[in-house]
Design a protein around this motif. Sequence first.
Motif, PDB file in Angstrom:
ATOM      1  N   LEU A 152      10.885  -4.730  -7.175  1.00 16.02           N
ATOM      2  CA  LEU A 152      11.523  -3.604  -6.498  1.00 16.02           C
ATOM      3  C   LEU A 152      12.324  -4.043  -5.285  1.00 16.02           C
ATOM      4  CD1 LEU A 152      11.843  -0.503  -6.388  1.00 16.02           C
ATOM      5  CD2 LEU A 152       9.785  -0.439  -4.960  1.00 16.02           C
ATOM      6  N   TYR A 153      11.887  -5.094  -4.631  1.00 15.37           N
ATOM      7  CA  TYR A 153      12.558  -5.555  -3.412  1.00 15.37           C
ATOM      8  C   TYR A 153      14.032  -5.868  -3.665  1.00 15.37           C
ATOM      9  CZ  TYR A 153      13.567  -8.329   0.754  1.00 15.37           C
ATOM     10  OH  TYR A 153      14.128  -8.814   1.910  1.00 15.37           O
ATOM     11  N   GLN A 154      14.324  -6.411  -4.820  1.00 16.47           N
ATOM     12  CA  GLN A 154      15.705  -6.785  -5.146  1.00 16.47           C
ATOM     13  C   GLN A 154      16.620  -5.571  -5.283  1.00 16.47           C
ATOM     14  OE1 GLN A 154      15.606  -9.240  -8.648  1.00 16.47           O
ATOM     15  NE2 GLN A 154      14.518 -10.922  -7.622  1.00 16.47           N
ATOM     16  N   TYR A 155      16.028  -4.402  -5.480  1.00 11.41           N
ATOM     17  CA  TYR A 155      16.824  -3.193  -5.676  1.00 11.41           C
ATOM     18  C   TYR A 155      16.906  -2.335  -4.413  1.00 11.41           C
ATOM     19  CZ  TYR A 155      16.472  -4.372 -10.612  1.00 11.41           C
ATOM     20  OH  TYR A 155      16.545  -5.020 -11.825  1.00 11.41           O
ATOM     21  N   LEU A 156      16.254  -2.794  -3.357  1.00 13.94           N
ATOM     22  CA  LEU A 156      16.300  -2.039  -2.106  1.00 13.94           C
ATOM     23  C   LEU A 156      17.557  -2.392  -1.316  1.00 13.94           C
ATOM     24  CD1 LEU A 156      12.595  -2.316  -0.829  1.00 13.94           C
ATOM     25  CD2 LEU A 156      13.691  -0.337  -1.889  1.00 13.94           C
ATOM     26  N   GLU A 157      18.176  -1.381  -0.745  1.00 13.74           N
ATOM     27  CA  GLU A 157      19.332  -1.621   0.108  1.00 13.74           C
ATOM     28  C   GLU A 157      18.864  -2.115   1.470  1.00 13.74           C
ATOM     29  OE1 GLU A 157      21.747   1.843   0.276  1.00 13.74           O
ATOM     30  OE2 GLU A 157      22.090   1.921  -1.900  1.00 13.74           O
ATOM     31  N   GLN A 158      19.781  -2.755   2.191  1.00 12.40           N
ATOM     32  CA  GLN A 158      19.412  -3.408   3.444  1.00 12.40           C
ATOM     33  C   GLN A 158      18.848  -2.425   4.470  1.00 12.40           C
ATOM     34  OE1 GLN A 158      19.569  -6.759   3.689  1.00 12.40           O
ATOM     35  NE2 GLN A 158      18.464  -6.588   5.628  1.00 12.40           N
ATOM     36  N   HIS A 159      19.454  -1.241   4.564  1.00 13.06           N
ATOM     37  CA  HIS A 159      18.963  -0.281   5.559  1.00 13.06           C
ATOM     38  C   HIS A 159      17.562   0.225   5.205  1.00 13.06           C
ATOM     39  CE1 HIS A 159      20.562   2.516   2.523  1.00 13.06           C
ATOM     40  NE2 HIS A 159      19.738   3.416   3.043  1.00 13.06           N
ATOM     41  N   MET A 160      17.243   0.276   3.911  1.00 15.37           N
ATOM     42  CA  MET A 160      15.902   0.686   3.497  1.00 15.37           C
ATOM     43  C   MET A 160      14.882  -0.407   3.815  1.00 15.37           C
ATOM     44  SD  MET A 160      16.090   3.729   2.496  1.00 15.37           S
ATOM     45  CE  MET A 160      14.415   3.867   1.876  1.00 15.37           C
ATOM     46  N   ILE A 161      15.307  -1.650   3.674  1.00 19.34           N
ATOM     47  CA  ILE A 161      14.417  -2.773   4.016  1.00 19.34           C
ATOM     48  C   ILE A 161      14.074  -2.733   5.504  1.00 19.34           C
ATOM     49  CG2 ILE A 161      14.249  -5.282   4.199  1.00 19.34           C
ATOM     50  CD1 ILE A 161      15.986  -5.447   1.667  1.00 19.34           C
ATOM     51  N   TRP A 162      15.103  -2.479   6.331  1.00 21.76           N
ATOM     52  CA  TRP A 162      14.871  -2.375   7.769  1.00 21.76           C
ATOM     53  C   TRP A 162      13.964  -1.188   8.094  1.00 21.76           C
ATOM     54  CZ3 TRP A 162      15.299  -5.771  11.404  1.00 21.76           C
ATOM     55  CH2 TRP A 162      16.217  -6.812  11.282  1.00 21.76           C
ATOM     56  N   PHE A 163      14.184  -0.090   7.411  1.00 23.45           N
ATOM     57  CA  PHE A 163      13.372   1.109   7.646  1.00 23.45           C
ATOM     58  C   PHE A 163      11.905   0.847   7.312  1.00 23.45           C
ATOM     59  CE2 PHE A 163      11.312   4.860   5.782  1.00 23.45           C
ATOM     60  CZ  PHE A 163      11.305   5.699   6.886  1.00 23.45           C
ATOM     61  N   TYR A 164      11.665   0.283   6.142  1.00 25.88           N
ATOM     62  CA  TYR A 164      10.289   0.003   5.729  1.00 25.88           C
ATOM     63  C   TYR A 164       9.640  -1.047   6.635  1.00 25.88           C
ATOM     64  CZ  TYR A 164      10.990   2.668   1.419  1.00 25.88           C
ATOM     65  OH  TYR A 164      11.223   3.674   0.509  1.00 25.88           O
ATOM     66  N   SER A 165      10.422  -2.023   7.059  1.00 26.17           N
ATOM     67  CA  SER A 165       9.882  -3.081   7.924  1.00 26.17           C
ATOM     68  C   SER A 165       9.466  -2.524   9.282  1.00 26.17           C
ATOM     69  CB  SER A 165      10.916  -4.196   8.111  1.00 26.17           C
ATOM     70  OG  SER A 165      11.247  -4.788   6.881  1.00 26.17           O
ATOM     71  N   LEU A 166      10.346  -1.721   9.878  1.00 31.96           N
ATOM     72  CA  LEU A 166      10.052  -1.140  11.194  1.00 31.96           C
ATOM     73  C   LEU A 166       8.896  -0.139  11.116  1.00 31.96           C
ATOM     74  CD1 LEU A 166      13.658  -0.600  12.635  1.00 31.96           C
ATOM     75  CD2 LEU A 166      11.948  -2.272  13.389  1.00 31.96           C
ATOM     76  N   SER A 167       8.883   0.669  10.065  1.00 32.58           N
ATOM     77  CA  SER A 167       7.796   1.646   9.915  1.00 32.58           C
ATOM     78  C   SER A 167       6.458   0.938   9.721  1.00 32.58           C
ATOM     79  CB  SER A 167       8.078   2.582   8.742  1.00 32.58           C
ATOM     80  OG  SER A 167       8.131   1.866   7.521  1.00 32.58           O
ATOM     81  N   SER A 168       6.468  -0.156   8.982  1.00 29.78           N
ATOM     82  CA  SER A 168       5.233  -0.926   8.777  1.00 29.78           C
ATOM     83  C   SER A 168       4.768  -1.559  10.084  1.00 29.78           C
ATOM     84  CB  SER A 168       5.454  -2.017   7.723  1.00 29.78           C
ATOM     85  OG  SER A 168       5.696  -1.448   6.454  1.00 29.78           O
ATOM     86  N   LEU A 169       5.728  -2.061  10.869  1.00 30.09           N
ATOM     87  CA  LEU A 169       5.385  -2.677  12.150  1.00 30.09           C
ATOM     88  C   LEU A 169       4.782  -1.654  13.108  1.00 30.09           C
ATOM     89  CD1 LEU A 169       5.413  -5.107  14.055  1.00 30.09           C
ATOM     90  CD2 LEU A 169       7.766  -4.483  14.685  1.00 30.09           C
ATOM     91  N   LEU A 170       5.416  -0.499  13.201  1.00 30.43           N
ATOM     92  CA  LEU A 170       4.897   0.558  14.078  1.00 30.43           C
ATOM     93  C   LEU A 170       3.522   1.034  13.611  1.00 30.43           C
ATOM     94  CD1 LEU A 170       8.137   2.685  14.656  1.00 30.43           C
ATOM     95  CD2 LEU A 170       6.963   1.247  16.332  1.00 30.43           C
ATOM     96  N   LEU A 171       3.381   1.180  12.316  1.00 32.90           N
ATOM     97  CA  LEU A 171       2.100   1.606  11.758  1.00 32.90           C
ATOM     98  C   LEU A 171       1.023   0.561  12.018  1.00 32.90           C
ATOM     99  CD1 LEU A 171       0.761   3.872  10.158  1.00 32.90           C
ATOM    100  CD2 LEU A 171       1.417   2.702   8.050  1.00 32.90           C
ATOM    101  N   PHE A 172       1.409  -0.701  11.956  1.00 37.78           N
ATOM    102  CA  PHE A 172       0.469  -1.791  12.223  1.00 37.78           C
ATOM    103  C   PHE A 172      -0.013  -1.747  13.674  1.00 37.78           C
ATOM    104  CE2 PHE A 172      -0.338  -6.160  13.658  1.00 37.78           C
ATOM    105  CZ  PHE A 172      -1.349  -6.523  12.778  1.00 37.78           C
ATOM    106  N   ILE A 173       0.918  -1.550  14.606  1.00 39.07           N
ATOM    107  CA  ILE A 173       0.566  -1.499  16.031  1.00 39.07           C
ATOM    108  C   ILE A 173      -0.379  -0.331  16.315  1.00 39.07           C
ATOM    109  CG2 ILE A 173       1.473  -1.121  18.361  1.00 39.07           C
ATOM    110  CD1 ILE A 173       4.036  -2.579  17.426  1.00 39.07           C
ATOM    111  N   VAL A 174      -0.037   0.830  15.780  1.00 39.14           N
ATOM    112  CA  VAL A 174      -0.873   2.018  15.992  1.00 39.14           C
ATOM    113  C   VAL A 174      -2.258   1.826  15.372  1.00 39.14           C
ATOM    114  CG1 VAL A 174      -1.134   4.469  15.443  1.00 39.14           C
ATOM    115  CG2 VAL A 174       1.093   3.589  16.144  1.00 39.14           C
ATOM    116  N   THR A 175      -2.288   1.263  14.175  1.00 34.89           N
ATOM    117  CA  THR A 175      -3.563   1.058  13.476  1.00 34.89           C
ATOM    118  C   THR A 175      -4.457   0.081  14.230  1.00 34.89           C
ATOM    119  OG1 THR A 175      -2.466   1.443  11.348  1.00 34.89           O
ATOM    120  CG2 THR A 175      -4.627   0.394  11.293  1.00 34.89           C
ATOM    121  N   VAL A 176      -3.872  -1.017  14.698  1.00 39.10           N
ATOM    122  CA  VAL A 176      -4.647  -2.011  15.457  1.00 39.10           C
ATOM    123  C   VAL A 176      -5.225  -1.386  16.720  1.00 39.10           C
ATOM    124  CG1 VAL A 176      -4.474  -4.129  16.824  1.00 39.10           C
ATOM    125  CG2 VAL A 176      -3.430  -4.024  14.562  1.00 39.10           C
ATOM    126  N   TRP A 177      -4.420  -0.600  17.412  1.00 37.71           N
ATOM    127  CA  TRP A 177      -4.887   0.047  18.651  1.00 37.71           C
ATOM    128  C   TRP A 177      -6.032   1.012  18.364  1.00 37.71           C
ATOM    129  CZ3 TRP A 177      -5.161   5.072  20.498  1.00 37.71           C
ATOM    130  CH2 TRP A 177      -5.444   5.203  21.861  1.00 37.71           C
TER     131      TRP A 177
END
Length: 219
Positions: A152-177
């Motif tokens: 699926l990664y090969q079919y994702l557009e660049q802006h979607m990759i950035w969106f998923y990456s940032l959302s995962s990072l934010l979710l990771f920070i909140v979850t760890v806290w």
Amino acid sequence: MNVDNFKSVWQQQSTGTHGAIEINQAKLAEIKINKQMKALNKMKWARIIESFVFFVIIIMLWKYIAAGFTFSAPIISAFILTVFAIIGLAGNIGQIVLISNIDYSKPISQLQTDFYRVCAHKLQLTKLLLMSVPFYLAYVFIGFDLFFGIDLYQYLEQHMIWFYSLSSLLLFIVTVWLLAKLNYKNISKEWVKASIQFIVGKHLVNMAEILNSFEQIES
């Protein structure tokens, strides 16, 4: 019966009564310990079964990785999930060792700590599962590869990759806290108490409060 005889009989009865009370208390303590040991034994077998499940998951993921070892999103995802499975397996093995080494001759505060660690297993397992939530795309990538044979990664557009990456990072920070706060030392906070009670039950909240009291007394 004169006064001296009465005193003698009274003392004998009193001594016998105290002896019976001590015997009964010892018997009750023995019964309680036996019940706890049976409960711990059941817990140990449950941990053994969980360990086996984690071990099977690890084997399956490694087979998946070995079958198509490439630098692709599904394979990287499998590596990530393998790490979580290994952590879960290690935690269960630690629980088995802890339960096997429960020593009732320890001071009450140390014994209470051991019991809390045993009973908090479900909480720790929930934390592990929640920690995997920020890596939700790992499940998606593997799922698409297994069921549809698509990376699926090969079919994702660049802006979607950035969106998923940032959302995962934010979710990771909140979850760890959140998970860092979710322990017995913060049991006085209502949301922590409510969360632990919801995940495990009221008994763990009570144990956490007692453990906190012991630590405050010792400090």
